[in-house]
Design a protein around this motif. Structure first.
Motif, PDB file in Angstrom:
ATOM      1  N   MET A  54       0.844  -1.415  -0.087  1.00  0.00           N
ATOM      2  CA  MET A  54       0.247   0.026   0.110  1.00  0.00           C
ATOM      3  C   MET A  54       1.015   0.984  -0.075  1.00  0.00           C
ATOM      4  O   MET A  54       0.563   2.333  -0.527  1.00  0.00           O
ATOM      5  CB  MET A  54      -0.846   0.028   0.999  1.00  0.00           C
ATOM      6  N   VAL A  55       1.943   1.167   0.679  1.00  0.00           N
ATOM      7  CA  VAL A  55       2.815   2.383   0.824  1.00  0.00           C
ATOM      8  C   VAL A  55       3.448   2.656  -0.530  1.00  0.00           C
ATOM      9  O   VAL A  55       3.624   3.761  -0.886  1.00  0.00           O
ATOM     10  CB  VAL A  55       3.805   1.978   1.921  1.00  0.00           C
ATOM     11  N   GLN A  56       3.851   1.514  -1.306  1.00  0.00           N
ATOM     12  CA  GLN A  56       4.378   1.681  -2.565  1.00  0.00           C
ATOM     13  C   GLN A  56       3.438   2.399  -3.782  1.00  0.00           C
ATOM     14  O   GLN A  56       3.607   3.294  -4.435  1.00  0.00           O
ATOM     15  CB  GLN A  56       4.978   0.192  -3.215  1.00  0.00           C
TER      16      GLN A  56
ATOM     17  N   ILE B  49       0.768   4.160  -2.807  1.00  0.00           N
ATOM     18  CA  ILE B  49       0.441   5.587  -2.480  1.00  0.00           C
ATOM     19  C   ILE B  49       1.572   6.688  -3.154  1.00  0.00           C
ATOM     20  O   ILE B  49       1.412   7.513  -3.652  1.00  0.00           O
ATOM     21  CB  ILE B  49       0.313   5.714  -0.973  1.00  0.00           C
ATOM     22  N   LEU B  50       2.878   6.196  -2.490  1.00  0.00           N
ATOM     23  CA  LEU B  50       3.836   6.982  -2.866  1.00  0.00           C
ATOM     24  C   LEU B  50       4.307   7.011  -4.375  1.00  0.00           C
ATOM     25  O   LEU B  50       4.359   8.285  -4.936  1.00  0.00           O
ATOM     26  CB  LEU B  50       5.097   6.565  -2.392  1.00  0.00           C
TER      27      LEU B  50
ATOM     28  N   TRP C 272      -3.554   2.291  -7.610  1.00  0.00           N
ATOM     29  CA  TRP C 272      -2.566   3.062  -8.308  1.00  0.00           C
ATOM     30  C   TRP C 272      -3.039   4.456  -9.029  1.00  0.00           C
ATOM     31  O   TRP C 272      -2.608   5.677  -8.828  1.00  0.00           O
ATOM     32  CB  TRP C 272      -1.474   2.617  -9.070  1.00  0.00           C
TER      33      TRP C 272
ATOM     34  N   THR D 201       2.249  -2.178  -9.120  1.00  0.00           N
ATOM     35  CA  THR D 201       1.044  -2.567  -8.173  1.00  0.00           C
ATOM     36  C   THR D 201      -0.070  -3.268  -8.397  1.00  0.00           C
ATOM     37  O   THR D 201      -1.032  -3.434  -8.009  1.00  0.00           O
ATOM     38  CB  THR D 201       0.763  -1.275  -7.475  1.00  0.00           C
TER      39      THR D 201
END
Length: 355
Positions: free
Chosen positions: A1-3, A5-6, A250, A221
């Motif tokens: 999830m962090v990947q 979002i970023l 994404w 993703t």
């Protein structure tokens, strides 16, 4: 999830920043060819397509990314693209343009964005989902142009790059009108980023490179596509209503990034301010947003998804939708810009003759 979002926010932020600072307006590119006979922005648009095409097919060649093609929804693509083209004139910007202009503080763009999200959500997963499915059911198995012709995609890449290169050369060889510039208030990087006027071809190059980067970031993703705006915009509303986390892919963070990047660019350049249009413009913007959502949902993409990405892949959907988007833009421009001007000119001539 962090990947998710970023990388989504990063890619969208870069796109929003570049499009705002470079005034990369696809609506203007289509409209100006007809209204003012100015082809500069459309040529820049072709540059972005060409650069992305080279990049994505290189990535595909080396196994970095994969493509997923569906059947060609010929009727939905033609009809939807035309409706979308009409809509972007009323809305004052295409789907991506509406996102980045909202980041500049344009209330009219916020209204267009709201109706665009509502209508696309209704067409894709709401009350009008069955209508969308019925119209899109008219399909043929043809997917890519090079597949139909039985040739390598690199033949079409080379052809596109050659034509675009010729157009760029002819454009640059024309006499340039010098634009007076004011004394810079900023220095160094700040001047280049927030003050210096960006050339359309430079902006287009950056847009093309960002479009290439979007592919591996998105596919990492699990989303097998590059830049896209309509489905992510619909997903935002669907998530807000249902709370279903499956809508948060994404692409959702990409469009949020466009908004943020545009805001940073507008704030840094002193162009951000809230601008409230009159009632007539508000109604036009809202109406344009509805048409954009309906058209893009039917056609399977907007001026970015179809006009920039699918064209770079040389799908029938991309290269059939592009001229019909332009045709829709020209049709709306005739009734909202060209025809009213002719009436005014005619009245002025009559007045001068009777004076």
């Amino acid at each position: 999830m962090v990947q998710l979002i970023l990388t989504g926010l990063l890619c969208g932020g870069l796109l929003g920043f570049v499009m705002q600072r470079g005034r990369f307006c696809i609506t203007g590119a289509f409209r100006d060819m007809y209204v003012t006979k100015d082809y500069r922005m459309f040529i820049a648009f072709l540059v972005a397509i060409s650069i992305q095409s080279i990049g994505v097919y290189l990535l595909h060649l080396f196994g970095v990314i994969q493509f997923e093609f569906g059947n060609f929804m010929w009727f939905a693509t033609i009809f939807g693209a035309f409706v979308f083209g009409v809509g972007i004139i009323f809305a004052g910007g295409c789907a991506t343009g509406t996102w980045y202009r909202a980041g500049e503080g344009l209330i009219g763009s916020w209204m267009a964005l709201a109706t665009y999200m509502i209508s696309s959500a209704m067409m894709k997963g709401g009350a009008l989902k069955s209508v969308t499915a019925s119209i899109q059911s008219q399909q043929v198995e043809a997917q890519t142009i090079y597949g139909t012709l039985g040739i390598s995609p690199w033949v079409l890449v080379a052809l596109l790059v050659s034509i675009t290169g010729l157009l760029v050369w002819k454009q640059l060889s024309k006499s340039r009108v010098k634009i007076p510039t004011m004394k810079p208030k900023k220095t160094g990087l700040a001047h280049l980023l927030f003050e210096k006027r960006w050339h359309p071809l430079f902006t287009a190059t950056l847009v093309g490179l960002i479009a290439i980067i979007a592919w591996p970031l998105s596919e990492a993703t699990g989303r097998m596509f590059g830049l896209g705006v309509t489905t992510p915009s619909a997903n935002i509303l669907q998530y807000a209503v249902t709370g279903d986390h499956s809508f948060l892919n994404w692409g959702v963070f990409l469009v949020f990034g466009i908004l943020i990047g545009s805001y940073v660019a507008a704030k840094g350049s002193g162009e951000f301010r809230f601008r409230v249009p009159d009632a007539s413009t508000c109604l036009k913007s809202a109406f344009g947003g509805i048409l954009m959502g309906v058209g893009a949902s039917l056609a399977g993409g907007c001026s970015i998804g179809n006009g920039l990405v699918e064209t770079a892949l040389f799908t029938w959907q991309g290269w059939i939708s592009l001229p019909f988007m332009i045709l829709g833009t020209w049709t709306a421009a005739y009734f909202t810009i060209v025809r009213p001007r002719k009436k005014v000119t005619k009245k002025v001539k009559i007045s001068s003759q009777t004076a």
